[in-house]
Each structure stands twice: as structure tokens, then as C-alpha cells.
Design a protein around this motif. Structure first.
Motif, short mmCIF file in Angstrom:
data_model
loop_
_atom_site.label_atom_id
_atom_site.label_comp_id
_atom_site.label_asym_id
_atom_site.label_seq_id
_atom_site.Cartn_x
_atom_site.Cartn_y
_atom_site.Cartn_z
N ILE A 125 8.84 31.53 8.61
CA ILE A 125 8.68 30.19 9.18
C ILE A 125 8.93 29.20 8.04
CG2 ILE A 125 7.12 28.52 10.30
CD1 ILE A 125 5.63 30.72 11.62
N GLY A 126 9.72 28.19 8.32
CA GLY A 126 10.04 27.20 7.28
C GLY A 126 9.23 25.92 7.46
N PHE A 127 8.87 25.33 6.33
CA PHE A 127 8.11 24.06 6.34
C PHE A 127 8.83 23.07 5.44
CE2 PHE A 127 5.16 27.54 7.04
CZ PHE A 127 4.35 27.09 8.09
N ASP A 128 9.32 22.00 6.01
CA ASP A 128 9.97 20.99 5.17
C ASP A 128 8.93 20.06 4.56
OD1 ASP A 128 12.57 21.73 5.16
OD2 ASP A 128 13.26 20.28 6.65
N PRO A 129 9.07 19.77 3.28
CA PRO A 129 8.06 18.98 2.56
C PRO A 129 8.15 17.48 2.86
CG PRO A 129 9.84 19.57 1.09
CD PRO A 129 10.17 20.21 2.40
N THR A 130 7.85 17.13 4.09
CA THR A 130 8.02 15.73 4.52
C THR A 130 6.87 14.82 4.08
OG1 THR A 130 7.10 16.54 6.58
CG2 THR A 130 9.46 16.17 6.55
N ALA A 131 5.74 15.39 3.65
CA ALA A 131 4.60 14.58 3.22
C ALA A 131 3.80 15.34 2.18
CB ALA A 131 3.72 14.26 4.43
N ASP A 132 2.76 14.70 1.64
CA ASP A 132 1.98 15.38 0.60
C ASP A 132 0.85 16.23 1.17
OD1 ASP A 132 0.41 13.33 1.45
OD2 ASP A 132 0.19 12.37 -0.51
N SER A 133 0.88 16.47 2.48
CA SER A 133 -0.10 17.37 3.09
C SER A 133 0.47 17.93 4.38
CB SER A 133 -1.39 16.60 3.41
OG SER A 133 -2.24 17.38 4.23
#
Ligand SMILES: N[C@@H](Cc1ccc(O)cc1)C(=O)O
Length: 318
Positions: free
Chosen positions: A35-43
Motif C-alpha cells: 500500500i502506498g502513502f504519498d507524503p502530502t502532510a506532516d501527519s
């Protein structure tokens, strides 16, 4: 109950590429999935939480998760299912966000050679050569087909930049890369990721002649059809500095009567049978169900002590 039946009973499954093979593989604990998670925010936020719990459920049944941090795809930004333009992030910001995500994810998923892996696609996407990529990967994507994809529908009215049109190819390349290097045979993700996931599967099929699998999880929506995890103040974050354990608790304590059991099923690890019995509850007992929901989730995200504190605080407000 077998894992697949449990996921279904919890209402977690939206779409899948193969209704026979996928249940079989995950029930046997034979999937290496990502599963991929794009680093769109600091949490991370509540939306990511569904995916994290899904990973955990699959891991507990013996399947091997690969958590992919989108340090590379973060340079492009996924337009799937969005109407707004994403702002282009600076490399330092992307890196910082990845560190924040990693720190939070490590609290949920146990990592180790045979247990789970954590990878960052910046490690392979950043050094790709443009001409090589166009020739080796670009040839397998039909722009006509992409423009018809469900995830770009709303976006086409506003305009889709060439940068963003490339996103699907990046994510597809990830699946191909993970298959080649880690034998990753399945991708999971939110239902808005379906087209990107099929892109990867098709790329693997065309380049290697191998069949892989994709399955999406239901997005967390309330009974009015609105995505959950937002308050007037914005997203409900997992970082206690951004959403305090008490605010987090209160969010769940205040869900609508019609949504409480759906949340219990999708988000907690309380056995499905127990939740079924709770579904008989009515009137005042629904408050009890909401307390259980709020306590369980706060405990999972912020630990026992903070969950107890948040509960006391809520009780004293009554
Ligand atoms: N596109 C996904 C994140 C993702 C990134 C890279 C991948 O390979 C897979 C998934 C999202 O926006 O949620």
C-alpha cells in the motif's frame, strides 16, 4: 472466520481483480502486498488509518506487507478523485513528511525481514531516465484510456496538467518494481486508487507476462455519503500535536447513531460477532457503543493512558 470473510463482513472490500484467487491467496497468508502513502502532510489522518488497519489485519493472517512511502510520487502529486490542484512541494518538505509518516506507521506495523518492509519510491523514481522511461513504460499506456479513467473524471473539467497525467505511470512503475525486486503480487489501496492499481497490473502483464492482483478498500463515508475524518477545524490527524487525544476521542464519541457500527466494523479489531450483538443496542446503549468506539480508536492511536484520560475528560463534560 477466515480472513477474507472477515474483511467482507467488516464492509472493507470495494473492488478486486479476481474474486477467486484473491480470497484464496490472502486466506493462506501467501500475499506479499503493498500500500502506498504519498507524503502530502506532516501527519497521517483518519483516511490512512483504514489502510493501516487493513495492513495489520492481513499481516496478522500471515501475509507480508510492504509499506511504500511516496517520496518520489510526492514530487508529482496524485490527481485521482480530486478537483483541486495540489501545490508542488519542495524536496525538503517531502522528506520531512516521509519521516513523520514513517514514525507513525512504525507504531502500527511490525517491521523486519520476514514480517514487513518499508520502502520509499524516491529510491527508484528519482533516477529514472526520461527517454528510457518513455520507451520502456510510456509505450504501454494509452492516453485515450487514461482520459476515460474514473479517477480523472471531475478533474478533466478543471484541467489536468501533463505533470499529473504522468502520475498513473509512476504508481504503475512502483508495482512493477516491487514485483521484480520483492515478489510483490498484490496492491491494496483506497477505492479512488483503482485506475492507478490496474495500470500497474497491466504494466506487469505486458512486460513480464505475469498475473498480479489488486483490491481496493471502501472509503470511510458516513451515512450521508460524506467522507469521514473531517471537522470544522480540518482533518482529524493521528499526530497528537495536531489533533489532541481528547479531540480525537470526541470526534468518534460524536458520530451519528447510524454510523457507529459501521465505524466499529471498519476501524476496530473488536470481533465481528461481538459487533453483531451490539447492533441490537438502542437508545442510551448507542452512547455506550460510541464510547467503546472512541476508546478503542484512541487507545490504538494514542495508547491506553491517553485513551483513559480522554474518556475521563469527556465524562466530566457531561
Ligand atoms: N496514489 C496513492 C499513493 C501511492 C503512491 C505510490 C504508489 O506506488 C501507490 C500508492 C494516494 O494518493 O493515496
Amino acid at each position: 472466520m477466515k480472513l477474507y470473510d472477515e474483511l467482507e463482513a467488516r464492509g472493507l472490500i470495494a473492488q478486486m481483480t479476481d474474486e477467486v484467487a484473491i480470497p484464496d491467496i490472502i486466506n493462506k497468508g501467501e500475499a506479499t502486498f503493498y500500500i502506498g502513502f504519498d507524503p502530502t502532510a506532516d501527519s497521517l489522518h483518519v483516511g490512512h488509518f483504514v489502510a493501516l488497519c487493513l495492513m495489520k489485519r492481513l499481516q496478522l493472517a500471515g501475509n507480508k506487507p510492504i509499506v511504500l512511502l511516496g517520496g518520489g510520487t510526492g514530487y508529482v502529486g496524485d490527481p485521482s478523485g480530486r478537483t483541486d490542484l495540489r501545490s508542488v512541494m519542495e524536496p525538503e518538505t517531502i522528506q520531512y513528511h516521509c519521516r513523520c509518516f514513517q514514525h507513525q506507521i512504525e507504531k502500527f506495523i511490525e517491521f523486519g525481514e520476514d514480517k514487513a518492509l518499508l520502502v520509499n519510491n524516491v529510491d527508484w523514481l528519482l533516477d529514472l531516465n526520461y527517454i528510457d522511461l518513455l520507451r520502456e513504460v510510456g509505450t504501454h499506456f494509452s492516453v485515450n484510456h487514461m482520459l476515460r479513467a474514473e479517477c480523472y473524471k471531475q478533474r478533466l473539467e478543471q484541467g489536468l496538467s501533463f505533470l499529473e497525467l504522468n502520475y498513473m505511470m509512476m504508481q504503475s512503475f512502483d508495482f512493477f518494481y516491487l514485483y521484480k525486486h520483492y515478489g510483490c503480487n498484490m496492491q491494496f489501496g483506497g477505492d479512488d486508487q483503482w485506475s492507478n492499481m490496474l495500470g500497474g497490473r497491466e504494466l506487469i502483464r505486458r512486460k513480464l507476462g505475469v498475473n498480479t492482483y489488486a483490491m481496493t478498500n471502501t472509503l470511510l463515508m458516513n451515512s450521508a455519503g460524506v467522507k469521514m475524518g473531517k471537522t470544522a477545524k480540518g482533518a482529524v490527524w493521528l499526530d497528537p500535536e495536531k489533533t489532541s487525544p481528547s479531540e480525537f476521542y470526541q470526534y468518534w464519541r460524536r458520530v451519528e447513531d447510524q454510523d457507529v457500527f459501521m465505524c466499529l466494523r471498519m476501524l476496530t479489531f473488536i470481533p465481528v460477532e461481538t459487533i453483531r450483538e451490539m447492533e441490537e443496542w438502542q437508545g442510551k446503549q448507542l452512547d455506550r457503543a460510541k464510547e467503546i468506539l472512541a476508546f478503542e480508536l484512541t487507545k490504538m492511536v494514542h495508547g491506553d493512558i491517553n485513551a483513559e484520560k480522554a474518556q475521563h475528560m469527556a465524562d466530566s463534560l457531561l
